[in-house]
Design a protein around this motif. Structure first.
Motif, PDB file in Angstrom:
ATOM      1  N   CYS A   3       0.960  -1.231   0.148  1.00 40.31           N
ATOM      2  CA  CYS A   3       0.085  -0.213   0.153  1.00 40.31           C
ATOM      3  C   CYS A   3       0.888   1.319  -0.031  1.00 40.31           C
ATOM      4  CB  CYS A   3      -1.004  -0.085   1.245  1.00 40.31           C
ATOM      5  SG  CYS A   3      -2.221  -1.234   1.258  1.00 40.31           S
ATOM      6  N   ARG A   4       2.053   1.248   0.745  1.00 42.85           N
ATOM      7  CA  ARG A   4       2.940   2.334   0.848  1.00 42.85           C
ATOM      8  C   ARG A   4       3.513   2.787  -0.423  1.00 42.85           C
ATOM      9  NH1 ARG A   4       3.754   0.103   5.871  1.00 42.85           N
ATOM     10  NH2 ARG A   4       5.611  -1.017   4.966  1.00 42.85           N
ATOM     11  N   THR A   5       3.837   1.521  -1.271  1.00 44.24           N
ATOM     12  CA  THR A   5       4.378   1.647  -2.515  1.00 44.24           C
ATOM     13  C   THR A   5       3.626   2.164  -3.517  1.00 44.24           C
ATOM     14  OG1 THR A   5       5.873  -0.175  -2.194  1.00 44.24           O
ATOM     15  CG2 THR A   5       5.570   0.241  -4.228  1.00 44.24           C
ATOM     16  N   VAL A   6       2.292   1.945  -3.612  1.00 43.88           N
ATOM     17  CA  VAL A   6       1.369   2.413  -4.363  1.00 43.88           C
ATOM     18  C   VAL A   6       1.010   3.899  -4.022  1.00 43.88           C
ATOM     19  CG1 VAL A   6      -1.174   2.182  -5.321  1.00 43.88           C
ATOM     20  CG2 VAL A   6       0.062   0.092  -4.856  1.00 43.88           C
ATOM     21  N   GLU A   7       0.934   4.295  -3.125  1.00 36.51           N
ATOM     22  CA  GLU A   7       0.586   5.369  -2.523  1.00 36.51           C
ATOM     23  C   GLU A   7       1.605   6.550  -2.804  1.00 36.51           C
ATOM     24  OE1 GLU A   7      -2.647   4.340   1.292  1.00 36.51           O
ATOM     25  OE2 GLU A   7      -0.323   5.063   1.645  1.00 36.51           O
ATOM     26  N   GLU A   8       2.746   6.096  -2.534  1.00 33.98           N
ATOM     27  CA  GLU A   8       3.958   6.852  -2.961  1.00 33.98           C
ATOM     28  C   GLU A   8       4.162   7.281  -4.450  1.00 33.98           C
ATOM     29  OE1 GLU A   8       7.178   4.913  -1.300  1.00 33.98           O
ATOM     30  OE2 GLU A   8       6.702   4.979   0.661  1.00 33.98           O
ATOM     31  N   THR A   9       3.556   6.441  -5.333  1.00 39.49           N
ATOM     32  CA  THR A   9       3.301   6.779  -6.838  1.00 39.49           C
ATOM     33  C   THR A   9       2.461   7.463  -7.516  1.00 39.49           C
ATOM     34  OG1 THR A   9       4.953   4.817  -7.038  1.00 39.49           O
ATOM     35  CG2 THR A   9       3.926   5.248  -8.882  1.00 39.49           C
ATOM     36  N   LEU A  10       1.246   6.686  -6.845  1.00 43.34           N
ATOM     37  CA  LEU A  10      -0.155   7.322  -7.495  1.00 43.34           C
ATOM     38  C   LEU A  10      -0.872   8.095  -6.718  1.00 43.34           C
ATOM     39  CD1 LEU A  10      -1.544   4.003  -8.675  1.00 43.34           C
ATOM     40  CD2 LEU A  10       0.001   5.222 -10.084  1.00 43.34           C
ATOM     41  N   GLY A  11      -0.575   8.338  -5.514  1.00 37.59           N
ATOM     42  CA  GLY A  11      -1.388   9.022  -4.567  1.00 37.59           C
ATOM     43  C   GLY A  11      -2.586   8.560  -4.076  1.00 37.59           C
ATOM     44  N   GLY A  12      -3.560   9.297  -3.460  1.00 38.05           N
ATOM     45  CA  GLY A  12      -4.691   8.653  -3.071  1.00 38.05           C
ATOM     46  C   GLY A  12      -4.650   7.680  -1.835  1.00 38.05           C
ATOM     47  N   VAL A  13      -5.590   6.754  -1.524  1.00 44.84           N
ATOM     48  CA  VAL A  13      -5.475   5.577  -0.678  1.00 44.84           C
ATOM     49  C   VAL A  13      -5.277   4.412  -1.443  1.00 44.84           C
ATOM     50  CG1 VAL A  13      -6.642   4.663   1.147  1.00 44.84           C
ATOM     51  CG2 VAL A  13      -6.892   7.287   0.962  1.00 44.84           C
ATOM     52  N   ALA A  14      -4.323   3.482  -0.976  1.00 44.01           N
ATOM     53  CA  ALA A  14      -4.220   2.217  -1.252  1.00 44.01           C
ATOM     54  C   ALA A  14      -4.881   1.275  -0.538  1.00 44.01           C
ATOM     55  CB  ALA A  14      -2.863   2.105  -1.943  1.00 44.01           C
ATOM     56  N   ILE A  15      -5.709   0.392  -0.837  1.00 44.48           N
ATOM     57  CA  ILE A  15      -5.960  -0.779  -0.134  1.00 44.48           C
ATOM     58  C   ILE A  15      -5.989  -2.184  -0.809  1.00 44.48           C
ATOM     59  CG2 ILE A  15      -8.240  -1.489   0.925  1.00 44.48           C
ATOM     60  CD1 ILE A  15      -9.355   1.333   0.433  1.00 44.48           C
ATOM     61  N   LEU A  16      -5.360  -2.988   0.091  1.00 48.46           N
ATOM     62  CA  LEU A  16      -4.954  -4.275  -0.222  1.00 48.46           C
ATOM     63  C   LEU A  16      -5.889  -5.397   0.471  1.00 48.46           C
ATOM     64  CD1 LEU A  16      -3.321  -6.254  -2.232  1.00 48.46           C
ATOM     65  CD2 LEU A  16      -1.976  -6.363  -0.578  1.00 48.46           C
ATOM     66  N   THR A  17      -7.024  -5.966  -0.072  1.00 46.91           N
ATOM     67  CA  THR A  17      -7.713  -6.810   0.583  1.00 46.91           C
ATOM     68  C   THR A  17      -7.342  -8.230   0.472  1.00 46.91           C
ATOM     69  OG1 THR A  17      -8.790  -7.430  -1.512  1.00 46.91           O
ATOM     70  CG2 THR A  17      -9.947  -5.476   0.193  1.00 46.91           C
ATOM     71  N   GLN A  18      -7.244  -9.116   1.328  1.00 40.29           N
ATOM     72  CA  GLN A  18      -6.771 -10.655   1.285  1.00 40.29           C
ATOM     73  C   GLN A  18      -7.831 -11.605   0.570  1.00 40.29           C
ATOM     74  OE1 GLN A  18      -4.522 -13.113   0.974  1.00 40.29           O
ATOM     75  NE2 GLN A  18      -3.321 -12.128   2.759  1.00 40.29           N
ATOM     76  N   GLY A  19      -7.404 -12.400  -0.183  1.00 41.24           N
ATOM     77  CA  GLY A  19      -8.292 -13.452  -0.621  1.00 41.24           C
ATOM     78  C   GLY A  19      -8.469 -14.600   0.016  1.00 41.24           C
ATOM     79  N   ALA A  20      -8.861 -15.763  -0.680  1.00 36.01           N
ATOM     80  CA  ALA A  20      -9.090 -16.910   0.073  1.00 36.01           C
ATOM     81  C   ALA A  20      -7.729 -17.533   0.350  1.00 36.01           C
ATOM     82  CB  ALA A  20      -9.947 -17.821  -0.788  1.00 36.01           C
ATOM     83  N   CYS A  21      -7.099 -17.221   1.074  1.00 40.06           N
ATOM     84  CA  CYS A  21      -5.527 -17.787   1.418  1.00 40.06           C
ATOM     85  C   CYS A  21      -5.506 -18.986   2.212  1.00 40.06           C
ATOM     86  CB  CYS A  21      -4.652 -16.739   1.626  1.00 40.06           C
ATOM     87  SG  CYS A  21      -4.941 -15.888   3.266  1.00 40.06           S
ATOM     88  N   GLY A  22      -6.479 -19.573   2.750  1.00 39.84           N
ATOM     89  CA  GLY A  22      -6.257 -20.705   3.490  1.00 39.84           C
ATOM     90  C   GLY A  22      -5.286 -21.610   3.408  1.00 39.84           C
ATOM     91  N   ASP A  23      -5.127 -22.089   2.340  1.00 39.96           N
ATOM     92  CA  ASP A  23      -3.860 -22.852   1.835  1.00 39.96           C
ATOM     93  C   ASP A  23      -2.921 -22.283   1.143  1.00 39.96           C
ATOM     94  OD1 ASP A  23      -5.746 -22.678  -0.211  1.00 39.96           O
ATOM     95  OD2 ASP A  23      -5.733 -24.629  -0.750  1.00 39.96           O
ATOM     96  N   MET A  24      -2.827 -21.091   1.087  1.00 41.14           N
ATOM     97  CA  MET A  24      -1.923 -20.160   0.289  1.00 41.14           C
ATOM     98  C   MET A  24      -0.792 -19.429   0.988  1.00 41.14           C
ATOM     99  SD  MET A  24      -2.821 -20.531  -2.859  1.00 41.14           S
ATOM    100  CE  MET A  24      -1.898 -19.233  -3.570  1.00 41.14           C
ATOM    101  N   THR A  25       0.445 -19.679   0.882  1.00 41.35           N
ATOM    102  CA  THR A  25       1.460 -19.048   1.728  1.00 41.35           C
ATOM    103  C   THR A  25       2.265 -18.010   0.660  1.00 41.35           C
ATOM    104  OG1 THR A  25       3.320 -19.112   3.296  1.00 41.35           O
ATOM    105  CG2 THR A  25       3.258 -20.805   1.455  1.00 41.35           C
ATOM    106  N   ILE A  26       3.036 -17.148   1.269  1.00 43.59           N
ATOM    107  CA  ILE A  26       4.008 -16.303   0.180  1.00 43.59           C
ATOM    108  C   ILE A  26       5.261 -16.954   0.017  1.00 43.59           C
ATOM    109  CG2 ILE A  26       4.948 -15.001   2.245  1.00 43.59           C
ATOM    110  CD1 ILE A  26       3.372 -13.644  -1.060  1.00 43.59           C
ATOM    111  N   GLU A  27       5.831 -16.941  -1.167  1.00 43.96           N
ATOM    112  CA  GLU A  27       6.964 -17.372  -1.465  1.00 43.96           C
ATOM    113  C   GLU A  27       8.073 -16.375  -0.755  1.00 43.96           C
ATOM    114  OE1 GLU A  27       7.929 -20.436  -2.104  1.00 43.96           O
ATOM    115  OE2 GLU A  27       7.274 -21.054  -3.884  1.00 43.96           O
ATOM    116  N   ARG A  28       9.024 -16.698  -0.028  1.00 44.43           N
ATOM    117  CA  ARG A  28      10.188 -15.846   0.495  1.00 44.43           C
ATOM    118  C   ARG A  28      11.354 -16.523   0.684  1.00 44.43           C
ATOM    119  NH1 ARG A  28       6.052 -18.326   3.881  1.00 44.43           N
ATOM    120  NH2 ARG A  28       6.961 -18.379   5.774  1.00 44.43           N
ATOM    121  N   ASN A  29      12.738 -15.738   0.720  1.00 41.90           N
ATOM    122  CA  ASN A  29      14.031 -16.448   1.051  1.00 41.90           C
ATOM    123  C   ASN A  29      14.703 -15.066   1.516  1.00 41.90           C
ATOM    124  OD1 ASN A  29      15.137 -15.427  -1.372  1.00 41.90           O
ATOM    125  ND2 ASN A  29      14.669 -17.127  -2.265  1.00 41.90           N
TER     126      ASN A  29
END
Length: 396
Positions: free
Chosen positions: A168-194
């Motif tokens: 959200c901060r990344t979007v707001e810094e570039t586009l302005g306005g308010v950025a809102i990120l909703t979560q989906g159906a992530c019961g079995d979904m994780t984020i890839e990271r290392n």
């Protein structure tokens, strides 16, 4: 943060709020809706309140039906105030607007942790762009992406909005306005990271934010003031919970099976599966004790409510828990097929009933099955209830 979008036409005003919490309870939702209605006149049932599902947010507002401990009324009061204030500010800033929607894609950012693959995922990034009618000034971007915000892990004791906040901060810094990120159906979904967790929060958040920016810049906004909101109560079946005594016996059996496999020199893949079963058995044991101590846990979970809203071209299905992604993929496809409109699923919305697993997960087991409160048939019941509302909305 609590980030809000309020939309209005001549017949209806509705709001969508996303908060940096692991989940929202029905009690918190009802209190916040009542305060919102008091401050703005927006009917409470026309407001969706959902959580990003960050695992680094405060949790002391939840009561016995959620964590088995008493809620802190001071935190509840603070959250209600902040949520209502965000909607009140958005409502006071209403201006003529145009709107548009499109999907982006992030194919390498998420993984299905229950199936241990990158095949059964939803890589789409839904982006709703709301822009002032007489200029190109951004009002808000409402986005949707599906993955558990668990980069920081259980060892982190700092409050953090995790990668949704960075996006959200990344979007707001570039586009302005308010950025809102909703979560989906992530019961079995994780984020890839290392890599170092805090560095990964920044990297992943920037990557998601960059995709939102790209898609937003390509959207052609139009005049579309279509609004719709409907809430429906749904009755579900509870899951079967073993007694605490039987749960302890199961732990012993699973632990012994793992020890025997190690002694026999079984391959790592088998040992990993057996270790997973030990963890699941311990989780089931914890749940069995909670159900005995607080029987209302199951009673609360089997009487949820769902909400379907439409903002311009977008249909949003709001679900009260951790639904598995297969249901989301199905609903998005069916909604578009039936209505010609794009759709997103908003998880952790208006209440929390735990994991909503598939029949497949019922057979393969794992943590999600072990900690779930409702029957594996619940996902189908909730999906069909949502589709029924969608069909009704088409006739209005």
């Amino acid at each position: 943060y609590a980030r809000a979008l309020v939309c209005a036409n001549d017949e209806m005003t509705l709001g969508m709020v996303v908060v940096d919490l692991c989940f929202v309870t029905r009690e918190l939702t009802d209190l916040a809706r009542a305060e919102i209605e008091k401050q703005t006149g927006i009917p409470g049932e026309h407001v969706v309140i959902s959580a990003t599902h960050t695992h680094s947010g405060p949790s002391g507002f939840a009561g016995m039906e959620y964590w088995g401990s008493e809620a802190d009324p001071r935190l509840t009061e603070f959250l209600v105030t902040q949520i209502a204030q965000s909607v009140s500010q958005a409502h006071a800033a209403l201006v003529p607007a145009q709107i548009g929607f499109a999907y982006g894609h992030l194919d390498t950012m998420s993984r299905n942790r229950q199936q241990n693959n990158t095949t059964v995922i939803d890589p789409q990034v839904g982006v709703l762009k709301v822009q002032q009618k007489d200029s190109r000034e951004m009002i808000a971007v409402l986005a949707n992406f599906t993955a558990h915000p668990v980069i920081l892990g259980s060892e982190n004791l700092l409050l953090s909005s995790e990668f949704p906040g960075q996006a959200c901060r990344t979007v707001e810094e570039t586009l302005g306005g308010v950025a809102i990120l909703t979560q989906g159906a992530c019961g079995d979904m994780t984020i890839e990271r290392n890599g170092p967790p805090h560095d990964e929060v920044a990297r992943v958040g920037r990557a998601i934010g960059a995709e939102i920016i790209k898609v937003s810049e390509l959207i052609r906004v139009v005049d579309d003031n279509t609004l719709f909101s409907q809430t429906q109560n749904v009755d579900l079946e509870p899951r079967s919970v073993s007694s605490p005594e039987d749960a302890l016996v199961n732990i012993d059996a699973r632990t012994q099976a793992l020890a025997d496999a190690k002694t026999a020199g079984k391959p790592k893949r088998i040992l990993d599966d057996l270790q997973r079963e030990v963890y699941a058995a311990n989780t089931t044991s914890m749940l069995a004790k909670m159900v005995v101590e607080t029987p209302s846990i199951l009673e609360h979970a089997i009487h949820p409510r769902i909400q379907v809203t439409r903002i311009g071209p977008l249909i949003a299905v709001s679900m009260p828990g951790e639904m598995f992604v297969e249901y989301q993929l199905e609903m998005k496809q069916r909604i578009t097929q039936d209505t010609g409109q794009p759709a997103i699923v908003v998880g952790y919305a208006n209440d929390y009933i735990g994991y909503i697993i598939t029949p497949r997960a019922q057979e393969t087991g794992g943590y999600e099955k072990a900690i779930s409160l409702v029957s594996y048939t619940s996902g189908r019941t909730l999906t069909e209830a949502a589709m029924s509302i969608v069909r009704e909305s088409m006739a209005k």
